[in-house]
Design an enzyme around this catalytic site. Structure first.
Site, short mmCIF file in Angstrom:
data_model
loop_
_atom_site.label_atom_id
_atom_site.label_comp_id
_atom_site.label_asym_id
_atom_site.label_seq_id
_atom_site.Cartn_x
_atom_site.Cartn_y
_atom_site.Cartn_z
N SER A 25 0.91 -1.24 0.10
CA SER A 25 0.00 -0.06 -0.11
C SER A 25 0.80 1.19 0.04
O SER A 25 0.32 2.41 -0.03
CB SER A 25 -1.04 0.06 1.03
OG SER A 25 -1.85 -0.84 0.98
N LYS A 164 2.87 6.88 5.00
CA LYS A 164 2.05 5.79 4.42
C LYS A 164 2.59 4.36 4.77
O LYS A 164 3.79 4.18 4.66
CB LYS A 164 1.90 5.67 2.93
CG LYS A 164 0.72 4.61 2.40
CD LYS A 164 -0.72 5.12 2.63
CE LYS A 164 -1.76 3.90 2.46
NZ LYS A 164 -1.40 2.98 3.67
N THR A 165 1.83 3.57 5.30
CA THR A 165 2.25 2.16 5.59
C THR A 165 1.72 1.37 4.54
O THR A 165 1.10 1.69 3.62
CB THR A 165 1.18 1.69 7.07
OG1 THR A 165 -0.33 1.76 6.52
CG2 THR A 165 1.67 2.51 8.23
N GLY A 166 2.30 0.16 4.56
CA GLY A 166 2.32 -0.93 3.76
C GLY A 166 2.30 -2.24 4.23
O GLY A 166 3.15 -2.46 5.12
#
Length: 220
Positions: A25, A164-166
């Site tokens: 993501s 932003k995480t993923g």
């Protein structure tokens, strides 16, 4: 962690920093720019109606705007954007950004999730630098919209954290990411962290490790 001008860099595990993994993501960062540039969606508060299919994360099971979809990392929303964008624009912009291995594979709605597209932490930093400096072929309003929805934390007169995480949950080797940048009165710092995800209990460490490192370096 790297200064915007590239003059200062801190790396833990050089080999891993240069190893490519699925962006998961974190690809929502360039994906947002591409969707805005191509007109797949008009702005941060434009919405897409939920299709009524119940998915594993409760926050996904409703209508979303671009802003809320980014904030809860709603996969179905960005998959719908991908259908609207199509392969040719993705290939054009991914190449223009020199994004990782630049491979989109054969699945329009999964290539950033299924191990086709891969990028290293060092490459994430380079892409983030281009986004902060607005060096890629996107409109200024697209950059402004992305940056507005990337704000994760703000401390008045001290810093603004964009991130932003993923989580590559679909792969046998699951990788967690937290990437972004920090604006401070003294300058801008870019960061990218990835780690092996062995259980859901590890997930909070993505952001915690990044923030702890930024604090240790006196950036936060």
């Amino acid at each position: 962690i790297e200064s915007l001008d590239g003059s200062t860099r801190y790396i833990f595990n050089q080999k891993r920093a240069a190893t490519r993994y699925s962006p998961a993501s974190t690809f929502k960062i360039p994906n947002t720019l591409i969707a805005l540039e191509t007109g797949a969606i008009g702005g941060a508060d434009d919405s897409i109606r939920w299709d009524g299919v119940t998915r594993g994360i409760d926050n996904w099971n409703r209508d979303h705007t671009l802003r809320t979809a980014f904030q809860v990392s709603c996969v179905w929303f960005y998959q719908e954007l991908a259908r609207r964008v199509g392969f040719p624009p993705y290939e054009r912009f991914i190449n223009a950004m020199k994004y990782g291995n630049r491979v989109t594979g054969d699945s329009l709605t999964l290539f950033w999730l299924n191990d086709a597209l891969k990028i290293s932490a060092l490459e994430q930093i380079r892409v983030l630098r281009g986004i902060v400096r607005e060096e890629f072929p996107f409109r200024r309003d697209a950059y402004a919209t992305l940056k507005s929805i990337m704000v994760a934390e703000e401390k008045k007169d001290s810093y603004i954290l964009y991130g932003k995480t993923g989580w590559s949950i679909r792969l046998s080797q699951q990788i967690g990411w937290y990437i972004g940048y920090v604006e401070t009165p003294a300058g801008v710092w870019l960061f990218a962290v990835n780690l092996d995800i062995t259980s859901e209990a590890v997930l909070p460490l993505r952001k915690q490790l990044a923030l702890d490192a930024l604090k240790a370096k006196g950036i936060l």
